[in-house]
Scaffold this active site. Structure first.
Site, PDB file in Angstrom:
ATOM      1  N   ARG A   1       0.699  -1.268  -0.120  1.00 48.44           N
ATOM      2  CA  ARG A   1       0.120   0.020  -0.048  1.00 48.44           C
ATOM      3  C   ARG A   1       0.914   1.260   0.080  1.00 48.44           C
ATOM      4  O   ARG A   1       0.531   2.439   0.644  1.00 48.44           O
ATOM      5  CB  ARG A   1      -0.781  -0.005   1.216  1.00 48.44           C
TER       6      ARG A   1
ATOM      7  N   LYS B   1       2.834  11.674 -10.524  1.00 48.27           N
ATOM      8  CA  LYS B   1       2.153  10.772 -11.467  1.00 48.27           C
ATOM      9  C   LYS B   1       2.853   9.401 -11.879  1.00 48.27           C
ATOM     10  O   LYS B   1       3.933   9.637 -12.394  1.00 48.27           O
ATOM     11  CB  LYS B   1       1.583  11.411 -12.752  1.00 48.27           C
TER      12      LYS B   1
ATOM     13  N   GLU C   1       9.020  18.699 -24.173  1.00 47.55           N
ATOM     14  CA  GLU C   1       8.211  18.815 -22.913  1.00 47.55           C
ATOM     15  C   GLU C   1       8.890  20.200 -22.406  1.00 47.55           C
ATOM     16  O   GLU C   1       8.106  21.169 -21.775  1.00 47.55           O
ATOM     17  CB  GLU C   1       8.421  17.795 -22.066  1.00 47.55           C
TER      18      GLU C   1
ATOM     19  N   LYS D   1       6.778  23.315 -13.372  1.00 49.26           N
ATOM     20  CA  LYS D   1       5.951  22.172 -13.183  1.00 49.26           C
ATOM     21  C   LYS D   1       5.626  22.021 -11.722  1.00 49.26           C
ATOM     22  O   LYS D   1       4.455  21.909 -11.538  1.00 49.26           O
ATOM     23  CB  LYS D   1       6.800  20.737 -13.751  1.00 49.26           C
TER      24      LYS D   1
ATOM     25  N   GLU E   1      -4.954  16.781  -9.583  1.00 47.84           N
ATOM     26  CA  GLU E   1      -5.845  17.098 -10.791  1.00 47.84           C
ATOM     27  C   GLU E   1      -7.265  17.274 -10.479  1.00 47.84           C
ATOM     28  O   GLU E   1      -8.055  16.549 -11.175  1.00 47.84           O
ATOM     29  CB  GLU E   1      -5.555  16.071 -11.956  1.00 47.84           C
TER      30      GLU E   1
ATOM     31  N   ARG F   1      -3.963  21.686 -12.770  1.00 47.46           N
ATOM     32  CA  ARG F   1      -2.773  20.778 -13.443  1.00 47.46           C
ATOM     33  C   ARG F   1      -3.097  20.268 -15.079  1.00 47.46           C
ATOM     34  O   ARG F   1      -2.154  19.968 -15.732  1.00 47.46           O
ATOM     35  CB  ARG F   1      -2.666  19.493 -12.709  1.00 47.46           C
TER      36      ARG F   1
ATOM     37  N   ASN G   1      -1.020  19.060 -19.801  1.00 47.99           N
ATOM     38  CA  ASN G   1      -1.389  18.087 -20.675  1.00 47.99           C
ATOM     39  C   ASN G   1      -1.618  18.961 -22.385  1.00 47.99           C
ATOM     40  O   ASN G   1      -2.119  18.381 -23.225  1.00 47.99           O
ATOM     41  CB  ASN G   1      -2.692  17.567 -20.675  1.00 47.99           C
TER      42      ASN G   1
ATOM     43  N   HIS H   1      -1.385  16.844 -25.418  1.00 48.53           N
ATOM     44  CA  HIS H   1      -1.133  15.413 -25.008  1.00 48.53           C
ATOM     45  C   HIS H   1      -2.371  14.458 -25.297  1.00 48.53           C
ATOM     46  O   HIS H   1      -2.397  13.388 -25.476  1.00 48.53           O
ATOM     47  CB  HIS H   1      -0.990  15.330 -23.584  1.00 48.53           C
TER      48      HIS H   1
ATOM     49  N   HIS I   1      -1.393  11.307 -27.071  1.00 50.66           N
ATOM     50  CA  HIS I   1      -1.551   9.930 -26.532  1.00 50.66           C
ATOM     51  C   HIS I   1      -2.188   9.385 -27.576  1.00 50.66           C
ATOM     52  O   HIS I   1      -2.115   8.029 -27.758  1.00 50.66           O
ATOM     53  CB  HIS I   1      -2.293  10.272 -25.372  1.00 50.66           C
TER      54      HIS I   1
ATOM     55  N   HIS J   1       7.600   9.528 -26.996  1.00 51.49           N
ATOM     56  CA  HIS J   1       6.476  10.467 -26.305  1.00 51.49           C
ATOM     57  C   HIS J   1       6.705  12.034 -26.888  1.00 51.49           C
ATOM     58  O   HIS J   1       5.639  12.614 -27.169  1.00 51.49           O
ATOM     59  CB  HIS J   1       6.776  10.319 -24.802  1.00 51.49           C
TER      60      HIS J   1
END
Length: 362
Positions: free
Chosen positions: A124, A146, A188, A230, A240, A245, A249, A252, A256, A269
């Site tokens: 956990r 993330k 980026e 960032k 988010e 946030r 993206n 993106h 993606h 990417h």
């Protein structure tokens, strides 16, 4: 070089940036984790780095008296999978790991995301330290917590938020980074200028030669400023929940979809993000939110650092849009896009006419 602090209450952490600091990882980890004596650690890397950067990090832990396990992934997006995660769980069990065991991710975004997902879910949640060795990971995926693995139909669909105990960035690792991977990371970097800092975009335009030549002074500033930008966003919207946030993206939603349809790993990417930024900017033009010059500046800079600005031939618009509907920003079957209003500022826009999206894709 500066240390960037990410302020998140009890989850706050530092990003140490320097040159030739890989061997300091063990000592930094003890400080970040508040350890009076060495503990246990699983160093996760890929086969391209196991005898170089990862060996430097692991040897430092061994010399300092840690119980050290090593786990080597295959390079590339296929290692961001539940099957690869299972093998890392096995390595932790064999160590054996406890709730104080560190997972130290040495490598690019794939290693960081996959190892981070395992750290977030084993027992956990156990401590994670990032040692990103690619430009893309240094300025993006290693900052913000993330972590995720891919689903066959969508990138990063299975994941969690799990902040690291610290991040160590040695820009010396960029000297040996393959050219295509290095340029992928620049996408980026350029993104931060478009979405948050027009002066930073100006700096990048003025330092194309330094970027292409991997000048250490230029890279030191670029990495530190990208991490600062960032961190500012993550501090405002860690998970988010407020929409702040989402600006990260930019490009993106398109990117993606292109990545997934090309087959993970076929289109890097950053290459997909470069294409996606141009498409998002052109969509903003069609909506009257920006002028053509804002798009042209992005195209010029992206091309100047060797990044693609047009999508590969292949998938039809319907197929791309179907993939875009799996984007995390999608709500109620409606596409949402992060779009610029001027250089240095973007907004989340919903209910965009699908016909305009098709025009851009065409």
């Amino acid at each position: 070089m500066p240390t960037v602090h990410v302020s998140l209450a009890h989850r706050s952490y530092d990003i140490a940036i320097g040159h030739g600091i890989l061997a300091e990882t063990s000592a930094r980890c003890r400080g970040w984790c508040g350890l009076d004596e060495p503990g246990s650690v699983l160093v996760v890397t890929d086969s391209n780095l196991v005898d170089s950067h990862a060996a430097t990090v692991a040897d430092g832990f061994v010399s300092d008296g840690w119980l050290v396990g090593r786990h080597v992934l295959e390079p590339g997006e296929p290692s961001k999978s539940l099957e690869a995660a299972r093998t890392m769980y096995d390595s932790l069990v064999e160590l054996p790991a406890d709730r104080g065991t560190l997972v130290v991710a040495v490598g690019g975004g794939v290693v960081g995301d996959a190892a981070g997902f395992v750290a977030a879910t084993y027992a956990r949640g156990i401590p994670l330290v990032g040692v990103p060795t690619t430009l893309l990971a240094q300025v993006d995926s290693s900052v913000g917590g993330k972590v995720a693995v891919n689903h066959p139909r969508a990138k990063n669909l299975i994941g969690a938020f799990h902040q690291p105990s610290g991040v160590l960035i040695d820009i010396g690792t960029l000297e040996s980074l393959p050219e295509r991977d290095y340029r992928s990371g620049l996408a980026e970097v350029i993104k931060y200028g478009v979405i948050l800092d027009a002066e930073f975009f100006d700096y990048l335009e003025q330092n194309v030669e330094g970027l292409n030549g991997r000048d250490l002074d230029v890279l030191g500033h670029v990495v530190a400023r990208s991490c600062e930008l960032k961190a500012q966003i993550v501090e405002q919207d860690e998970r988010e929940t407020t929409g702040v946030r989402a600006v990260l993206n930019y490009g993106h939603t398109f990117a993606h979809a292109h990545e997934a349809l090309a087959g993970y790993g076929e289109l890097l990417h950053g290459e997909a993000v470069a294409i996606g930024m141009v498409q998002a900017s052109r969509l903003a033009e069609k909506l009257g939110r920006i002028d053509a010059l804002t798009t042209r500046r992005q195209v010029t800079l992206l091309e100047a650092v060797g990044l693609p600005v047009t999508a590969p031939r292949g998938p039809a618009a319907d197929e791309i849009i179907d993939r875009m509907l799996l984007d995390k920003k999608t709500a109620g079957g409606r596409l949402k896009f992060v779009l610029p209003t001027r250089m240095g500022h973007v907004e989340l826009v919903d209910e965009v006419d699908e016909a305009l999206v098709r025009d851009v894709l065409a």
